[in-house]
Scaffold this active site. Structure first.
Site, mmCIF file in Angstrom:
data_model
loop_
_atom_site.group_PDB
_atom_site.id
_atom_site.type_symbol
_atom_site.label_atom_id
_atom_site.label_comp_id
_atom_site.label_asym_id
_atom_site.label_seq_id
_atom_site.Cartn_x
_atom_site.Cartn_y
_atom_site.Cartn_z
ATOM 1 N N ASP A 1 -23.961 14.639 80.204
ATOM 2 C CA ASP A 1 -23.490 14.921 81.563
ATOM 3 C C ASP A 1 -22.623 13.786 82.100
ATOM 4 O OD1 ASP A 1 -25.418 13.016 81.806
ATOM 5 O OD2 ASP A 1 -26.615 14.052 83.331
ATOM 6 N N GLU A 2 -21.976 13.049 81.212
ATOM 7 C CA GLU A 2 -21.138 11.921 81.615
ATOM 8 C C GLU A 2 -19.675 12.215 81.314
ATOM 9 O OE1 GLU A 2 -21.081 7.037 81.210
ATOM 10 O OE2 GLU A 2 -22.140 8.259 79.732
#
Length: 319
Positions: free
Chosen positions: A234-235
């Site tokens: 999720d980066e």
């Protein structure tokens, strides 16, 4: 049984002296070759084309014979082609290779479309002069495969955004340009707060749909010089080139965060998460990739720890 179509025999008979003692049956063998074969004289006039050229270009054989070879050359390349042909004929060159993996050579079809081609040229001496045999291989499928492999190697398969490999390469290029032109670059690291719960509660299919939509939002409205990428999980990362300063960067990042934090409709479920952003500036916060990454990550974790907002390195969290 007829060994060669009558149209081909008639076409060849008009310039039968040009072809070096080849019988129609021998020329007919060329129709079994999957590559296109075009024979032209030193003026660039086509005297023979095999069936593969018809399939490749959309021209009938009788349309090609007695026409200029430039019929198969895209218009923007014709002047260059004339010069190269004249140089090739005057130098009595041997076999020559054009196109292939390293260089694109395009062949123009009858419908105006162009195909990437690999072309091998070779001279043939006859009693009436010299001919040039061009063997043309359609490289379209190979180019498409190479493009697909490159896309897969350098892009995230879920979101379609550049992956970390391409992202770091673009960042290196941005720093090189900024150093040379004495400009500023902003490196933004973005993290989704609470995304693990989205997967745990709604399942990975919903989580994937959510990430895809965020990828679309991240990529929307980017400047041509900027790059946004999925670094992993999720980066996400964002490189902004030629920025005016911290205030301008903050405005752009806040606008993007607001878009990302809007609810996403995924599998009849509305999902929203907060976004934390950490930012480092070149050359103020570092002059190399590793330092800027380390400082942007530190700023992002500060933003998460102190309220899920936006933080510059080394200043405090902003919301």
């Amino acid at each position: 049984m007829e060994l060669m179509p009558r149209s081909t025999t008639r076409a060849l008979s008009r310039d039968s002296g040009e072809l070096p003692n080849l019988l129609p049956a021998q020329l007919n063998l060329l129709d079994w070759i999957p590559d296109g074969v075009v024979v032209s004289d030193t003026r660039g006039t086509i005297v023979f084309a095999n069936l593969s050229v018809e399939r490749m270009t959309g021209y009938r054989r009788d349309e090609l014979v007695d026409s200029s070879i430039e019929l198969l050359v895209p218009e923007r390349f014709r002047n260059v082609h004339r010069r190269h042909r004249a140089r090739y004929n005057s130098s009595h060159s041997g076999p020559r290779h054009m196109g292939g993996a390293e260089h694109d050579f395009m062949v123009r079809r009858k419908d105006g479309r162009e195909i990437a081609a690999d072309i091998a040229l070779g001279p043939v001496d006859t009693s009436d002069g010299s001919l040039v045999v061009s063997v043309i291989r359609d490289m379209t499928e190979r180019k498409e495969l190479e493009s697909a492999l490159q896309q897969r190697a350098l892009h995230d398969p879920l979101t379609g955004l550049p992956n970390r490999i391409l992202f770091f390469d673009r960042l290196k290029q941005a720093l090189f340009s900024a150093r040379r032109e004495r400009k500023q670059v902003a490196l933004v690291m973005l993290d989704l707060d609470g995304f693990k719960e989205v997967n745990d509660v709604h399942g990975h299919a919903v989580g994937d749909a959510f990430l895809k939509e965020l990828g679309v939002r991240l990529g929307a409205g980017l400047r041509g010089t900027d790059t946004v990428a999925r670094i992993g999980g999720d980066e996400f990362g964002w490189v902004l080139q030629q920025v005016a300063g911290q205030a301008a960067v903050e405005r752009m990042v806040r606008k993007r965060i607001r878009a990302l934090e809007q609810p996403v409709q995924a599998d009849r479920t509305q999902i929203a998460v907060a976004v934390s952003a950490g930012i480092s500036l070149y050359p103020r916060d570092g002059k190399d990739l590793d330092t800027l990454m380390r400082h942007a990550d530190a700023a992002m974790y500060t933003a998460k720890r102190e309220g899920r907002g936006l933080a510059f390195f080394p200043t405090r969290t902003r919301r």
